[in-house]
Design an enzyme around this catalytic site. Structure first.
Site, PDB file in Angstrom:
ATOM      1  N   LYS A  46       0.698  -1.049  -0.170  1.00  0.00           N
ATOM      2  CA  LYS A  46      -0.300   0.255   0.146  1.00  0.00           C
ATOM      3  C   LYS A  46       0.921   1.376  -0.167  1.00  0.00           C
ATOM      4  O   LYS A  46       2.355   1.739   0.228  1.00  0.00           O
ATOM      5  CB  LYS A  46      -0.958   0.118   0.988  1.00  0.00           C
ATOM      6  CG  LYS A  46      -0.125   0.324   2.274  1.00  0.00           C
ATOM      7  CD  LYS A  46      -1.591   0.138   3.194  1.00  0.00           C
ATOM      8  CE  LYS A  46      -0.311   0.056   4.979  1.00  0.00           C
ATOM      9  NZ  LYS A  46      -1.396   0.902   5.861  1.00  0.00           N
ATOM     10  N   ARG A 144      -9.485   0.414  14.932  1.00  0.00           N
ATOM     11  CA  ARG A 144      -9.533   1.652  13.516  1.00  0.00           C
ATOM     12  C   ARG A 144     -10.737   1.517  13.198  1.00  0.00           C
ATOM     13  O   ARG A 144     -11.580   1.621  13.223  1.00  0.00           O
ATOM     14  CB  ARG A 144      -8.001   1.236  13.012  1.00  0.00           C
ATOM     15  CG  ARG A 144      -7.212   2.234  13.387  1.00  0.00           C
ATOM     16  CD  ARG A 144      -6.018   1.866  12.301  1.00  0.00           C
ATOM     17  NE  ARG A 144      -5.382   0.637  12.030  1.00  0.00           N
ATOM     18  CZ  ARG A 144      -4.233   0.483  10.995  1.00  0.00           C
ATOM     19  NH1 ARG A 144      -3.777   1.780  10.806  1.00  0.00           N
ATOM     20  NH2 ARG A 144      -4.117  -0.942  10.402  1.00  0.00           N
ATOM     21  N   HIS A 173      -5.040  -6.964  13.756  1.00  0.00           N
ATOM     22  CA  HIS A 173      -3.631  -5.826  12.945  1.00  0.00           C
ATOM     23  C   HIS A 173      -3.073  -5.783  14.514  1.00  0.00           C
ATOM     24  O   HIS A 173      -3.584  -5.618  15.406  1.00  0.00           O
ATOM     25  CB  HIS A 173      -4.127  -4.879  12.329  1.00  0.00           C
ATOM     26  CG  HIS A 173      -2.594  -3.865  11.935  1.00  0.00           C
ATOM     27  ND1 HIS A 173      -1.493  -4.339  11.690  1.00  0.00           N
ATOM     28  CD2 HIS A 173      -2.237  -2.953  12.132  1.00  0.00           C
ATOM     29  CE1 HIS A 173      -0.910  -3.537  10.831  1.00  0.00           C
ATOM     30  NE2 HIS A 173      -1.410  -2.971  12.028  1.00  0.00           N
ATOM     31  N   ARG A 229       2.054 -10.279   7.288  1.00  0.00           N
ATOM     32  CA  ARG A 229       1.962  -9.714   6.211  1.00  0.00           C
ATOM     33  C   ARG A 229       2.959  -7.995   6.780  1.00  0.00           C
ATOM     34  O   ARG A 229       2.748  -7.618   6.633  1.00  0.00           O
ATOM     35  CB  ARG A 229       0.568  -8.757   6.845  1.00  0.00           C
ATOM     36  CG  ARG A 229      -0.548 -10.085   7.157  1.00  0.00           C
ATOM     37  CD  ARG A 229      -1.975  -9.461   6.601  1.00  0.00           C
ATOM     38  NE  ARG A 229      -1.862  -7.649   7.298  1.00  0.00           N
ATOM     39  CZ  ARG A 229      -2.529  -8.177   8.556  1.00  0.00           C
ATOM     40  NH1 ARG A 229      -3.219  -9.352   8.974  1.00  0.00           N
ATOM     41  NH2 ARG A 229      -2.568  -7.727   9.915  1.00  0.00           N
ATOM     42  N   TYR A 273      14.431  31.306   2.680  1.00  0.00           N
ATOM     43  CA  TYR A 273      13.294  31.954   3.452  1.00  0.00           C
ATOM     44  C   TYR A 273      13.518  32.171   4.567  1.00  0.00           C
ATOM     45  O   TYR A 273      14.155  31.163   5.431  1.00  0.00           O
ATOM     46  CB  TYR A 273      12.705  30.686   2.902  1.00  0.00           C
ATOM     47  CG  TYR A 273      11.489  30.882   1.794  1.00  0.00           C
ATOM     48  CD1 TYR A 273      11.331  32.174   0.895  1.00  0.00           C
ATOM     49  CD2 TYR A 273      11.210  29.964   1.106  1.00  0.00           C
ATOM     50  CE1 TYR A 273      10.713  32.141  -0.069  1.00  0.00           C
ATOM     51  CE2 TYR A 273      10.604  29.876   0.428  1.00  0.00           C
ATOM     52  CZ  TYR A 273      10.705  31.192  -1.000  1.00  0.00           C
ATOM     53  OH  TYR A 273      10.140  30.892  -1.971  1.00  0.00           O
ATOM     54  N   CYS A 320      13.529  25.009   1.043  1.00  0.00           N
ATOM     55  CA  CYS A 320      11.889  25.851   0.295  1.00  0.00           C
ATOM     56  C   CYS A 320      10.677  24.383  -0.401  1.00  0.00           C
ATOM     57  O   CYS A 320      10.967  23.262   0.127  1.00  0.00           O
ATOM     58  CB  CYS A 320      12.397  26.607  -0.918  1.00  0.00           C
ATOM     59  SG  CYS A 320      13.915  27.805  -0.537  1.00  0.00           S
ATOM     60  N   MET A 321       9.976  24.960  -1.321  1.00  0.00           N
ATOM     61  CA  MET A 321       9.535  23.603  -1.933  1.00  0.00           C
ATOM     62  C   MET A 321      10.167  22.949  -3.046  1.00  0.00           C
ATOM     63  O   MET A 321       9.882  21.242  -3.469  1.00  0.00           O
ATOM     64  CB  MET A 321       8.144  24.961  -2.635  1.00  0.00           C
ATOM     65  CG  MET A 321       7.482  23.385  -3.655  1.00  0.00           C
ATOM     66  SD  MET A 321       5.602  24.066  -4.728  1.00  0.00           S
ATOM     67  CE  MET A 321       4.600  25.345  -2.544  1.00  0.00           C
ATOM     68  N   ASP A 322      10.662  23.929  -3.815  1.00  0.00           N
ATOM     69  CA  ASP A 322      11.632  22.704  -4.098  1.00  0.00           C
ATOM     70  C   ASP A 322      13.621  22.515  -4.345  1.00  0.00           C
ATOM     71  O   ASP A 322      14.026  22.351  -5.585  1.00  0.00           O
ATOM     72  CB  ASP A 322      11.804  23.216  -5.689  1.00  0.00           C
ATOM     73  CG  ASP A 322      10.315  23.580  -5.900  1.00  0.00           C
ATOM     74  OD1 ASP A 322       9.123  22.922  -6.391  1.00  0.00           O
ATOM     75  OD2 ASP A 322       9.699  25.126  -6.188  1.00  0.00           O
TER      76      ASP A 322
HETATM   77  C1  LIG Z   1      -3.292  -4.544   7.729  1.00  0.00           C
HETATM   78  C2  LIG Z   1      -1.679  -4.642   7.591  1.00  0.00           C
HETATM   79  N1  LIG Z   1      -0.909  -5.460   7.907  1.00  0.00           N
HETATM   80  C3  LIG Z   1       0.141  -5.558   7.653  1.00  0.00           C
HETATM   81  C4  LIG Z   1       1.032  -3.915   7.757  1.00  0.00           C
HETATM   82  C5  LIG Z   1       1.998  -3.817   7.313  1.00  0.00           C
HETATM   83  O1  LIG Z   1       2.957  -3.274   8.438  1.00  0.00           O
HETATM   84  P1  LIG Z   1       4.274  -2.672   9.051  1.00  0.00           P
HETATM   85  O2  LIG Z   1       5.064  -1.915   7.841  1.00  0.00           O
HETATM   86  O3  LIG Z   1       4.752  -2.775  10.382  1.00  0.00           O
HETATM   87  O4  LIG Z   1       4.907  -4.199   8.462  1.00  0.00           O
HETATM   88  C6  LIG Z   1      -0.492  -2.823   7.338  1.00  0.00           C
HETATM   89  C7  LIG Z   1       1.073  -1.768   7.652  1.00  0.00           C
HETATM   90  O5  LIG Z   1       0.372  -0.336   8.234  1.00  0.00           O
HETATM   91  C8  LIG Z   1      -0.741  -3.184   8.167  1.00  0.00           C
HETATM   92  O6  LIG Z   1      -1.939  -1.482   7.586  1.00  0.00           O
END
Ligand SMILES: Cc1ncc(COP(=O)(O)O)c(C=O)c1O
Length: 399
Positions: A46, A144, A173, A229, A273, A320-322
């Protein structure tokens, strides 16, 4: 295949680029698989693979033995499917109900925790005469999203009654697995096991149970279950200070830029700046074409260091921005020299952890925030087709 070469990046006028070593990603995945040998590995990609870039990173993870991928949003999964990824892709949060049909079309694996979304999936699946495998998310204390323990019996009865839905798995999680030995982690894991039993009472055995993020993968073997994961560790970053060097991981990303101006200024001149930096002696000031629009945080002003020709120098004045400036003193740094903002130059290194420490955040945020306008240059890429050919030829030669 997916990235630009460094030459192409420069031809297009970029003065900054992120180098992503896909060999390091493959190495880290292999290492994590060795840490959790009895579990499948879901590569968490992600947030544009924590800023490292999809689909290249996703391919590298799959090449190294990840069997599935995890993303937060449907759009992230579509990007991977459109690139040709066929492995299971888990979507960690429920999208708006309207996208239920899209999830079926693209063969995604949804997390489910609300009856409303489960109903939309069921309707979309039934309309197409199909079934969709889902993983039920239970809330074990992070709060969450997920079904609370008190709601689980009713929720499972409702889910069981819906057509077109096959409950393949249950997951949760960890909130503080980055602090090894924390009692809350143990409590969460015990609760997860109880909730799994409750689910199995209603619908029978679950094929997949999973909970371990990077921290738990590295430090809590009993939590590995059917799938681990890992996200951050796959990128060679540490999930927390207590886990630093707990495995052989290699940081995959370097952030580099080419100095685009260099001038000698007299003592007393002030920079950037706010005129917050004053030269105490005559010195050379160089300009690095990177700014907060590239994800280089303004809080790094006057505090972070960069590597130029193997030597550390401090960011001088306001980012700065860039662009930002660096007082290199008497060093004869010329236009075109490479500055390393993250990564190694000779024996010197700047890690994402170091930058995170400067601005009081976590390494995750440092790489994830590197902006889309910064091109990713992939090193050691094995295009997916070559991977297939290589796999076949290895099989043939060992037969
Ligand atoms: C549902 C879920 N599983 C696994 C992970 C992976 O976590 P990490 O990057 O701490 O290994 C995340 C990341 O936040 C997550 O949201």
């Amino acid at each position: 295949m997916s990235g630009l070469s460094r030459e192409e990046v420069e031809r297009r006028g970029h003065g900054v680029w992120a180098e992503v070593d896909l060999g390091a990603i493959r190495h880290n995945i292999a290492e994590l698989r060795a840490v959790a040998p009895r579990s499948e590995l879901m590569g968490v990609v992600k947030g544009y693979a924590y800023g490292h870039g999809n689909p290249a990173v996703a391919w590298a993870m799959l090449q190294a033995g990840a069997t599935r991928l995890g993303v937060a949003r449907v759009a992230e999964a579509l990007h991977l499917r459109e690139a040709g990824v066929t492995a299971p892709i888990h979507v960690f949060t429920e999208p708006p109900p309207r996208s239920a049909a899209t999830m079926l079309t693209y063969d995604l694996t949804p997390a489910v925790y609300s009856e409303a979304f489960a109903r939309s999936l069921s309707e979309a699946a039934s309309a197409g005469g199909r079934r969709i495998g889902v993983h039920v998310k239970v809330d074990t204390g992070m709060h969450r999203v997920g079904i609370m323990a008190s709601d689980l019996p009713d929720a499972m009865r409702a889910l069981k009654a819906l057509d077109g839905i096959a409950i393949e798995g249950a997951w949760s999680h960890f909130a503080v697995a980055d602090v090894p030995g924390h009692s809350f982690t143990r409590r969460q894991f015990e609760l997860f096991n109880e909730l799994v039993m409750e689910i199995e009472k209603t619908i029978g055995p679950l094929r997949y149970k999973h909970m371990a993020n990077s921290a738990a993968t590295l430090s809590l073997p009993e939590s590995h279950l059917d799938i681990v994961r890992p996200g951050v560790a796959a990128y060679g970053l540490w999930p927390g200070p207590h886990l630093t060097n707990s495995a052989d991981l290699r940081p995959a990303m370097s952030l580099r830029a080419r100095i685009n101006a260099s001038k000698v200024l007299p003592a007393g001149e002030r920079l950037s700046y706010g005129l917050r930096y004053e030269l105490e002696r005559d010195g050379r000031i160089v300009t690095v074409p990177v700014g907060y629009a590239d994800g280089y945080d303004r809080g790094l002003s006057g505090r972070a260091e960069v590597l130029i020709e193997g030597k550390r120098h401090r960011v001088s004045g306001t980012v700065c921005m860039d662009q930002f400036l660096v007082d290199v003193g008497e060093d004869p740094v010329e236009i075109g020299a490479v500055a390393t903002l993250i990564g190694s130059d000779g024996d010197a290194h700047i890690t994402a952890e170091e930058l995170a420490g400067v601005i009081g955040t976590i390494n995750y945020e440092i790489t994830t925030r590197i902006a889309s306008r910064v091109p990713r240059v992939y090193l050691n890429e094995i295009p997916p087709a070559t991977r297939d050919v290589a796999a076949e030829s290895t099989q043939t030669s060992t037969r």
